[in-house]
Design a protein around this motif. Structure first.
Motif, short mmCIF file in Angstrom:
data_model
loop_
_atom_site.label_atom_id
_atom_site.label_comp_id
_atom_site.label_asym_id
_atom_site.label_seq_id
_atom_site.Cartn_x
_atom_site.Cartn_y
_atom_site.Cartn_z
N TYR A 1 40.36 -34.37 73.67
CA TYR A 1 41.48 -34.56 72.75
C TYR A 1 42.35 -33.18 72.41
O TYR A 1 43.42 -33.10 72.56
N SER B 1 45.13 -41.90 76.09
CA SER B 1 44.72 -43.20 76.49
C SER B 1 43.34 -43.41 75.96
O SER B 1 42.32 -42.69 76.25
N PHE B 2 43.12 -44.17 75.20
CA PHE B 2 41.77 -44.85 74.69
C PHE B 2 41.20 -45.90 75.83
O PHE B 2 41.79 -46.91 75.71
N VAL C 1 35.83 -44.35 74.93
CA VAL C 1 35.13 -44.63 73.76
C VAL C 1 33.57 -45.35 73.98
O VAL C 1 32.75 -45.29 73.00
N TRP D 1 35.44 -40.43 69.98
CA TRP D 1 36.74 -40.93 70.39
C TRP D 1 36.97 -42.22 69.76
O TRP D 1 37.98 -42.67 69.54
N SER D 2 35.95 -43.00 69.77
CA SER D 2 36.19 -44.45 68.87
C SER D 2 36.45 -44.24 67.56
O SER D 2 37.47 -44.97 67.09
N GLN E 1 40.19 -43.18 67.12
CA GLN E 1 41.01 -44.06 67.28
C GLN E 1 41.14 -45.13 66.19
O GLN E 1 42.26 -45.55 65.62
N ARG E 2 39.98 -45.38 65.35
CA ARG E 2 39.86 -46.18 64.27
C ARG E 2 40.49 -45.38 63.11
O ARG E 2 41.23 -45.93 62.36
N PHE F 1 44.39 -44.07 63.95
CA PHE F 1 45.59 -45.16 64.78
C PHE F 1 45.11 -46.32 64.01
O PHE F 1 46.07 -47.66 64.37
N GLN G 1 41.15 -50.37 67.45
CA GLN G 1 39.74 -50.46 68.12
C GLN G 1 39.75 -51.01 69.38
O GLN G 1 38.78 -51.17 70.14
N GLN H 1 40.54 -51.62 73.51
CA GLN H 1 40.99 -50.95 74.77
C GLN H 1 41.58 -51.97 75.64
O GLN H 1 41.10 -53.06 75.79
N TYR I 1 44.15 -48.70 75.01
CA TYR I 1 45.39 -48.37 73.78
C TYR I 1 46.13 -47.12 74.09
O TYR I 1 45.47 -45.89 74.35
#
Length: 676
Positions: free
Chosen positions: A542, A559-560, A596, A624-625, A628-629, A632, A635, A637, A639
């Motif tokens: 990231y 992109s997740f 993730v 990375w998970s 995302q939570r 943003f 949770q 994908q 996403y």
């Protein structure tokens, strides 16, 4: 009749059983005495219906396996591997990963044998990770922690005489503030290290308010308008069916004859009758959403079992439309509604008449309504089913109201005849083609590999070619009259049907077929493709990717995804390789993909506070998970989000959607806003 009632009953029983999803996987940990100074750590998993989790033994380059790790272990040592026991995994070939993979449904039990070396100092802490997937998304393999001390040992446990003190401790746990989460990102390899420095703390700052200001990809007004227009179009199509068309002159004549002397009264009654039709169908959409909820409807609509049931229902309707048998609701239902009409008056009488129309027309409108509700359910909006039904009901109600206001128009209506049966047969072919979509979803979810993209296209080519021959009068079904000559409408429709069948042919060699890409199985299931396409540069870290974006002056497309995320692979194989999408990403964006479920260990365990409790991030996927939570508030994908150089979004987030046009619009919107 009994068959129909049975199918409907089974359908609603399934819907009720799926209505309220709980946690996807819940875990229960315990210790069992195995004698000779050994115990077993038992991990029992309960899996939500419609989801599956992976076995602990997965080949390399496969999805995330169920795994156990110890944070701390004292007075004991692990013996052997962490394995499933009792119920065996169901091993199937997965076309996405191109390997045999074991999965569990409903429940699973895993064990880890442990040798206790010092009963007094016994302590084990750690976690179990597992990934759960359905046919639409996958959960990240978050840690489910366990902790046991000597007080938790089974009462029957007896230490052996040879027990010695032995401690094996895992690396220490570092408690790192959220603002410093990025300090260990260097372990991910990147193409280059950009000289531009970025504010890493700012990059991790939550941006949920900014995203909410843009709205969401699937809950916006454009989606609701799309559902409304689809309902409107299918409502007009339903008017041409043999169950509805003959009711227009019959019902309107009834109103006019009932109020011969007062035409204004007849018009008012017909208007209220049309309003009652709209009320009934909109109420149906609202009731379904109120009972199940928008998210539950989405889970149901994307369930493999539901798609199989709906495929079977559409297949039965298609066979009925083609003349195999007649589907009608029990006569007692319509007779009861007729008696209510006769025994009531005023608004109540008009309402029961509208309800009678809904029952009488169900054998023709049933598959249309069901398909529309399924389409609306996948929008994830509470209003979508009601909006879809509103469009459908307005189209259905318009003729009854207009012909009551202008009764002379009734003379211009085509008389009921064999042409209505032809319309029904054409609808049968369309329903048969659409049913393949639901079978495809179930096939992909279960990994059967029986309906890949090639076979799907062949079936559609044959179906629409046969439809073309039927429209030219070369085929005849039950209830059809002879076709002495081909009318202009039949000729035009046959040309369209043949043209569409020919349009599908290049798809057998891997052509994207963009207008229908969201209906077809993913390109990854294609047996033969002329060329393979991939993105030029992809960053897997990231902070590194964001630094490159700042250096090049481009926005970042984050992109997740996940190695075990089937829909992520679908998007990669069908949308991101599209020529226009690929060109935009390669030339205008810095593409960052964050997995993730990446299993690589972080140099140090990171402890963060989330939802009032502390969570340990031990792997790159954990990090990375959490990003995302935390940043943003999402949770699932895949996403996708487009960010500026300070980590703020410049467009609404984008989720799983195989419609290439929608993805292009998403990219162009983000690029346009970034340049402003």
């Amino acid at each position: 009749m009994n068959l129909k009632r049975t199918i409907i009953s089974l359908f609603f029983l399934f819907v009720l059983s799926q209505a309220f999803p709980q946690h996807v996987i819940s875990w229960k940990f315990s210790l069992q005495d195995k004698g000779n100074g050994e115990i077993e750590l038992v991990a029992d998993a309960t899996i939500q219906q419609g989801w599956h989790m992976y076995d602990s033994k997965i080949p390399d380059n496969g999805p995330y396996p169920t795994s156990l790790s110890f944070d701390e272990i004292k007075g004991a040592e692990a013996v052997g591997d962490f394995n499933a026991t009792g119920k065996q995994a169901t091993v199937k070939y997965d076309p996405v990963f191109q390997m045999n993979i074991g999965t569990f449904d409903n429940s699973a039990r895993f064990i880890q044998r442990i040798k206790v070396t010092d009963k007094g100092s016994f302590l084990i802490t750690g976690d179990v990770r597992a990934q759960a997937c359905d046919d639409k998304s996958c959960t990240p393999p978050l840690p489910n922690e366990f902790s046991f001390t000597s007080a938790d040992l089974p009462k029957t446990f007896t230490a052996t005489a040879s027990t010695a003190v032995s401690e094996t401790e895992a690396p220490g746990t570092a408690v790192i503030p959220v603002g410093n989460l990025s300090q260990d990102s260097s372990q991910i390899s990147a193409p280059a290290t950009a000289p531009v420095t970025v504010d890493k703390e700012l990059l991790w700052t939550p941006v949920t308010e900014e995203l909410n200001a843009f709205g969401t990809q699937h809950d916006g007004s454009s989606s609701l308008w799309s559902i409304f227009l689809k309902g409107l179009l299918w409502g007009f199509a339903a008017l041409l069916t043999p169950c509805v068309w003959p009711m227009i002159p019959i019902t309107v004549s009834f109103f006019l004859n009932r109020n011969k002397k007062v035409r204004r009264k007849a018009v008012a009654d017909a208007t209220l009758y049309g309003a009652s039709i709209i009320f009934i169908y909109v109420a149906l959409g609202l009731i379904i959403t109120a009972i199940f909820g928008a998210s539950a409807l989405n889970n149901i609509a994307t369930s493999a079992v539901f798609n199989l049931i709906f495929f079977a229902l559409l297949l039965v309707f298609a066979m009925s439309f083609l003349g195999a048998f007649e589907l009608v609701l029990p006569a007692s239902w319509t007779n009861k509604m007729d008696s209510k009409v006769d025994s009531t008056s005023g608004l109540i009488s008009l309402f029961f008449m509208a309800f009678t129309l809904a029952l009488v027309s169900f054998s023709c409108t049933g598959p249309i309504i069901g398909w529309l509700l399924v389409e609306a359910a996948t929008q994830g909006s509470y209003l979508a089913p009601a909006i879809g039904m509103l469009g459908f009901a307005i189209a259905l109600a318009i003729p009854f109201t207009l012909f009551a206001v202008f009764p002379s128009w009734l003379k211009t209506l085509p008389k009921s005849g064999s042409w209505l049966n032809s319309v029904k047969v054409v609808l049968g072919f369309i329903v048969l083609a659409v049913s393949m979509k639901f079978l495809s979803v179930a096939d992909l979810s279960n990994g059967w590999g029986i309906l890949n993209r090639d076979i799907f296209l062949v079936l559609w080519i044959v179906i629409f070619a046969i439809l073309g021959f039927y429209l030219l009068g070369k085929l005849k079904f039950h209830g059809d009259s002879d076709v002495p000559h081909v009318t202009i409408p039949r000729l035009f429709l046959s040309v369209f049907s043949f043209a569409f069948a020919l349009y599908l042919v290049p798809g057998l060699w891997g052509a994207p077929l963009k207008p229908i890409s969201s209906i077809l199985p993913p390109l990854s299931t294609q047996d033969f493709k002329l060329n393979e396409v991939s993105l030029n540069t992809v960053y897997t870290d990231y902070e590194t990717g964001m630094a490159v974006a700042a250096q090049t002056g481009k926005p970042a497309l984050v992109s997740f995804g996940g190695h075990g995320c089937v829909n992520c692979h679908k998007m990669d194989a069908t949308v991101l390789v599209d020529e226009r999408v690929k060109g935009l990403i390669d030339n205008e964006f810095v593409y960052i993909t964050l997995m993730v479920d990446e299993r690589a260990k972080l140099p140090e365990t990171i402890e963060v506070e989330e939802n009032g409790r502390k969570t340990k991030l031990k792997t790159v996927g954990d990090k990375w998970s959490y990003l995302q939570r935390h940043k943003f508030a999402a949770q699932s994908q895949p996403y996708y989000v487009i960010l500026d150089h300070s980590g703020k979004p410049v467009a609404p987030a984008h989720a799983f959607d195989e419609n290439i046009v929608n993805y292009v619009n998403f990219l162009e919107t983000g690029l346009r806003n970034f340049k402003k």
